[in-house]
Motif scaffolding. Structure first.
Motif, PDB file in Angstrom:
ATOM      1  N   ASN A 329       0.846  -1.199   0.000  1.00 32.43           N
ATOM      2  CA  ASN A 329       0.000   0.000   0.000  1.00 32.43           C
ATOM      3  C   ASN A 329       0.878   1.244   0.000  1.00 32.43           C
ATOM      4  OD1 ASN A 329      -1.720  -1.945   2.255  1.00 32.43           O
ATOM      5  ND2 ASN A 329      -2.723  -1.312   0.376  1.00 32.43           N
ATOM      6  N   THR A 330       0.802   2.042  -1.059  1.00 32.12           N
ATOM      7  CA  THR A 330       1.534   3.298  -1.076  1.00 32.12           C
ATOM      8  C   THR A 330       0.893   4.254  -0.071  1.00 32.12           C
ATOM      9  OG1 THR A 330       1.968   3.001  -3.444  1.00 32.12           O
ATOM     10  CG2 THR A 330       2.354   5.196  -2.521  1.00 32.12           C
ATOM     11  N   PRO A 331       1.659   4.738   0.918  1.00 31.69           N
ATOM     12  CA  PRO A 331       1.045   5.595   1.943  1.00 31.69           C
ATOM     13  C   PRO A 331       0.803   7.008   1.437  1.00 31.69           C
ATOM     14  CG  PRO A 331       3.390   5.367   2.366  1.00 31.69           C
ATOM     15  CD  PRO A 331       3.088   4.483   1.184  1.00 31.69           C
ATOM     16  N   ALA A 332      -0.324   7.568   1.835  1.00 29.97           N
ATOM     17  CA  ALA A 332      -0.587   8.976   1.548  1.00 29.97           C
ATOM     18  C   ALA A 332       0.334   9.836   2.418  1.00 29.97           C
ATOM     19  CB  ALA A 332      -2.042   9.312   1.845  1.00 29.97           C
ATOM     20  N   PRO A 333       0.626  11.068   1.984  1.00 31.08           N
ATOM     21  CA  PRO A 333       1.441  11.955   2.821  1.00 31.08           C
ATOM     22  C   PRO A 333       0.691  12.346   4.083  1.00 31.08           C
ATOM     23  CG  PRO A 333       0.514  13.172   0.978  1.00 31.08           C
ATOM     24  CD  PRO A 333       0.200  11.719   0.735  1.00 31.08           C
ATOM     25  N   ARG A 334       1.422  12.765   5.080  1.00 32.68           N
ATOM     26  CA  ARG A 334       0.792  13.191   6.335  1.00 32.68           C
ATOM     27  C   ARG A 334       0.450  14.673   6.329  1.00 32.68           C
ATOM     28  NH1 ARG A 334       5.122  11.187  10.447  1.00 32.68           N
ATOM     29  NH2 ARG A 334       6.447  11.304   8.600  1.00 32.68           N
ATOM     30  N   ARG A 335       0.698  15.354   5.221  1.00 33.55           N
ATOM     31  CA  ARG A 335       0.344  16.758   5.081  1.00 33.55           C
ATOM     32  C   ARG A 335      -0.867  16.882   4.162  1.00 33.55           C
ATOM     33  NH1 ARG A 335       5.848  17.788   3.319  1.00 33.55           N
ATOM     34  NH2 ARG A 335       4.960  18.944   1.560  1.00 33.55           N
ATOM     35  N   PRO A 336      -1.645  17.955   4.278  1.00 31.01           N
ATOM     36  CA  PRO A 336      -2.801  18.138   3.392  1.00 31.01           C
ATOM     37  C   PRO A 336      -2.388  18.111   1.923  1.00 31.01           C
ATOM     38  CG  PRO A 336      -2.862  19.708   5.197  1.00 31.01           C
ATOM     39  CD  PRO A 336      -1.528  19.033   5.276  1.00 31.01           C
ATOM     40  N   ALA A 337      -3.120  17.357   1.126  1.00 24.96           N
ATOM     41  CA  ALA A 337      -2.800  17.227  -0.294  1.00 24.96           C
ATOM     42  C   ALA A 337      -4.050  16.841  -1.053  1.00 24.96           C
ATOM     43  CB  ALA A 337      -1.702  16.184  -0.503  1.00 24.96           C
ATOM     44  N   ARG A 338      -3.999  17.077  -2.363  1.00 30.00           N
ATOM     45  CA  ARG A 338      -5.065  16.684  -3.273  1.00 30.00           C
ATOM     46  C   ARG A 338      -4.436  15.862  -4.392  1.00 30.00           C
ATOM     47  NH1 ARG A 338     -10.170  18.507  -3.827  1.00 30.00           N
ATOM     48  NH2 ARG A 338      -9.731  20.144  -2.288  1.00 30.00           N
ATOM     49  N   LEU A 339      -5.137  14.809  -4.812  1.00 29.45           N
ATOM     50  CA  LEU A 339      -4.589  13.951  -5.856  1.00 29.45           C
ATOM     51  C   LEU A 339      -4.765  14.612  -7.227  1.00 29.45           C
ATOM     52  CD1 LEU A 339      -3.372  11.136  -6.530  1.00 29.45           C
ATOM     53  CD2 LEU A 339      -5.699  10.377  -6.961  1.00 29.45           C
ATOM     54  N   ALA A 340      -3.649  14.827  -7.925  1.00 32.43           N
ATOM     55  CA  ALA A 340      -3.690  15.380  -9.275  1.00 32.43           C
ATOM     56  C   ALA A 340      -3.731  14.275 -10.322  1.00 32.43           C
ATOM     57  CB  ALA A 340      -2.484  16.285  -9.519  1.00 32.43           C
ATOM     58  N   VAL A 401       4.594   6.272  -9.204  1.00 31.50           N
ATOM     59  CA  VAL A 401       4.706   7.731  -9.099  1.00 31.50           C
ATOM     60  C   VAL A 401       3.318   8.373  -9.170  1.00 31.50           C
ATOM     61  CG1 VAL A 401       5.694   9.812 -10.110  1.00 31.50           C
ATOM     62  CG2 VAL A 401       6.992   7.654 -10.156  1.00 31.50           C
ATOM     63  N   TYR A 402       3.019   9.209  -8.186  1.00 32.74           N
ATOM     64  CA  TYR A 402       1.771   9.965  -8.128  1.00 32.74           C
ATOM     65  C   TYR A 402       2.047  11.447  -8.378  1.00 32.74           C
ATOM     66  CZ  TYR A 402      -0.902   6.056  -6.265  1.00 32.74           C
ATOM     67  OH  TYR A 402      -1.543   4.861  -6.120  1.00 32.74           O
ATOM     68  N   ARG A 403       1.021  12.153  -8.833  1.00 30.40           N
ATOM     69  CA  ARG A 403       1.101  13.609  -8.891  1.00 30.40           C
ATOM     70  C   ARG A 403       0.169  14.160  -7.813  1.00 30.40           C
ATOM     71  NH1 ARG A 403       4.170  15.786 -12.549  1.00 30.40           N
ATOM     72  NH2 ARG A 403       3.318  17.857 -12.078  1.00 30.40           N
ATOM     73  N   LEU A 404       0.730  14.973  -6.930  1.00 27.28           N
ATOM     74  CA  LEU A 404      -0.020  15.544  -5.820  1.00 27.28           C
ATOM     75  C   LEU A 404       0.018  17.060  -5.885  1.00 27.28           C
ATOM     76  CD1 LEU A 404       1.268  13.321  -2.870  1.00 27.28           C
ATOM     77  CD2 LEU A 404      -0.756  12.969  -4.279  1.00 27.28           C
ATOM     78  N   ASP A 405      -1.034  17.663  -5.364  1.00 27.69           N
ATOM     79  CA  ASP A 405      -1.109  19.116  -5.230  1.00 27.69           C
ATOM     80  C   ASP A 405      -1.033  19.437  -3.743  1.00 27.69           C
ATOM     81  OD1 ASP A 405      -1.952  21.770  -4.859  1.00 27.69           O
ATOM     82  OD2 ASP A 405      -3.202  21.723  -6.654  1.00 27.69           O
ATOM     83  N   MET A 406       0.054  20.103  -3.356  1.00 31.00           N
ATOM     84  CA  MET A 406       0.227  20.523  -1.968  1.00 31.00           C
ATOM     85  C   MET A 406       0.412  22.027  -1.937  1.00 31.00           C
ATOM     86  SD  MET A 406       2.707  17.719  -0.126  1.00 31.00           S
ATOM     87  CE  MET A 406       2.164  16.043   0.163  1.00 31.00           C
ATOM     88  N   ASP A 407      -0.466  22.701  -1.221  1.00 33.99           N
ATOM     89  CA  ASP A 407      -0.387  24.164  -1.082  1.00 33.99           C
ATOM     90  C   ASP A 407      -0.356  24.859  -2.434  1.00 33.99           C
ATOM     91  OD1 ASP A 407      -0.251  23.889   1.720  1.00 33.99           O
ATOM     92  OD2 ASP A 407       1.917  23.533   1.625  1.00 33.99           O
ATOM     93  N   GLY A 408      -1.113  24.323  -3.399  1.00 34.46           N
ATOM     94  CA  GLY A 408      -1.204  24.961  -4.707  1.00 34.46           C
ATOM     95  C   GLY A 408      -0.087  24.622  -5.659  1.00 34.46           C
ATOM     96  N   THR A 409       0.854  23.795  -5.214  1.00 33.06           N
ATOM     97  CA  THR A 409       1.960  23.396  -6.082  1.00 33.06           C
ATOM     98  C   THR A 409       1.819  21.924  -6.436  1.00 33.06           C
ATOM     99  OG1 THR A 409       3.448  25.008  -5.061  1.00 33.06           O
ATOM    100  CG2 THR A 409       4.470  23.207  -6.306  1.00 33.06           C
TER     101      THR A 409
END
Length: 421
Positions: A329-340, A401-409
């Motif tokens: 299981n690929t773990p999600a980050p522990r910081r707020p994020a959105r899946l891109a 490899v995932y693409r994530l959006d963290m803090d607008g980046t």
């Protein structure tokens, strides 16, 4: 055909697997929790069979379910164990009874019962106020674990080294867990295991009229910090004496809690002084059904359903398969994020040993921060040996490899990096 109520919410089994695993023995009637997850999957559940959305009270929901003349009730969701017990009581159906239910759901009560009955001596203290922290840490050598008395998926689980640190954490999280509160308990140290292999295991068991049959002993990958689970494999990598001692401990634990029926999931820590119980859960473990499907052993979902119907499936220990079947299981980050964007499925399944890639989130979804163990996916595979498995999993960490959006980046991040984020 008999009708079996399946109390459903996010948990160890998805709706399709529940339907597939149960439809040979009963007609499932889904009682769906009015949760965010329940609402999201309701369209899928309604296509599978008769469905009721649970109401504001157990008596109201039971009145609606009574019309189906159910012969049994079961759940595969940790959060729904207590609502299932309440529904069972209103409907006159067998399920976990008090005080067993209390011990299965409340980690403090469970520890007390196991200690009272000489099964496991782990010291625990309940925390309902800030002032309780200092008293608890005076009784238990630091470091200790602070966690909710009722909860799952490693939610709000922390290692505490000093009373002031514990008091600050209690200030931050206590209100959301009252009235049961939190617990502080001794931190169990693990024994040496090969790199990548976790120092804990799980045992799936079937209980029929108090008779306990252990079905499988599942190994775990090493935790991602601090307590994020990242997968499991079968069979576990254990010496026979440790395996036997772990099975005996699980038997003693289930007996101490007076579990009379159902399929259970016991997590056990492998310490230098022998196995110790982490916790016992009154439902099937996550993803165990998928492992069973691939290895050709009897369906644990069907076993759980048969027991819920008041019948004896005559369970026996699953025969270990040739090779090693695993799930990462690929773990999600522990910081707020959105899946891109999810990982590219064709790339993942082309990796050596990988047989299937199943993402859990869709593009644009915010990633759940309410739990610690929050997988982005399940990647299933098969290897000839445990050593080959560890090599294959290590390689996939750089290729998933995932693409994530963290803090607008927005940026690309590999599974190996997500273990550390």
């Amino acid at each position: 055909m008999k009708k079996l109520i399946v109390v459903y919410d996010k948990g160890a089994v998805n709706p399709l697997d529940a339907y597939t695993g149960l439809s040979a023995i009963a007609q499932p009637v889904f009682a769906v929790a009015p949760s965010e997850h329940g609402e999201r999957v309701l369209n899928v559940v309604e296509r599978l069979g008769e469905t009721v959305v649970l109401g504001s009270s157990a008596s109201e929901s039971a009145d609606r379910l009574r019309g189906f003349t159910p012969a049994g009730i079961v759940t595969f969701s940790e959060d729904m164990v207590e609502p299932t017990a309440e529904l069972a009581r209103h409907l006159g159906l067998p399920y976990h009874q008090e005080p067993t239910l209390g011990c299965l759901k409340d980690k403090h009560l469970q520890r007390l019962r196991l200690r009272e009955r000489g099964v496991d001596a782990t010291v625990t203290r309940r925390i309902r106020t800030r002032a309780d922290v200092a008293a608890a840490m005076a009784a238990i050598d630091a470091p200790v674990i602070l966690k909710p008395a009722r909860g799952g998926a490693s939610r709000d689980t922390h290692v505490i080294t000093a009373p002031d640190q514990g008091a600050q954490l209690v200030d931050a999280i206590l209100d959301r867990y009252l009235p049961a509160g939190l617990v502080i308990e001794e931190l169990l140290g693990g024994r040496w295991m090969p790199a990548g292999v976790g120092d804990y295991i799980s045992i799936e068991s079937a209980v029929v009229d108090g008779r306990i049959t252990h079905l499988a002993v599942t190994g775990k990958f090493a935790l991602a910090a601090p307590f994020r689970e990242v997968g499991q494999f079968w069979p576990a990598l254990l010496d026979e004496d440790v395996r036997r001692a772990s099975l005996d401990l699980a038997t003693a634990g289930l007996t101490a809690l007076d579990v009379r029926q159902g399929v259970t999931h016991t997590e056990i820590k492998l310490t230098p002084d022998g196995p110790r119980i982490i916790e016992i859960n009154g439902r099937l473990g996550g993803h165990i059904h998928e492992l069973a499907q691939r290895t050709g052993v009897p369906s644990p979902i069907e076993i759980a359903g048969t027991i819920a119907l008041g019948e004896d499936p005559a369970p026996s220990m699953f025969s270990p398969p040739p090779g090693v079947y695993w799930q990462y299981n690929t773990p999600a980050p522990r910081r707020p994020a959105r899946l891109a964007a999810n990982a590219h499925g064709a790339t993942v399944t082309a990796l050596e040993g990988v047989s299937q890639y199943t993402p859990y989130y869709q593009k644009g979804d915010p990633l759940d921060l309410n739990v610690m163990t929050n997988p982005l996916d399940v990647i299933s595979g098969h290897s000839k040996t445990h050593e080959e498995m560890l090599q294959q999993v290590d390689r996939l960490l750089d290729h998933v490899v995932y693409r994530l959006d963290m803090d607008g980046t927005e940026f690309a991040v590999a599974a190996r990096e997500l273990v550390a984020i």
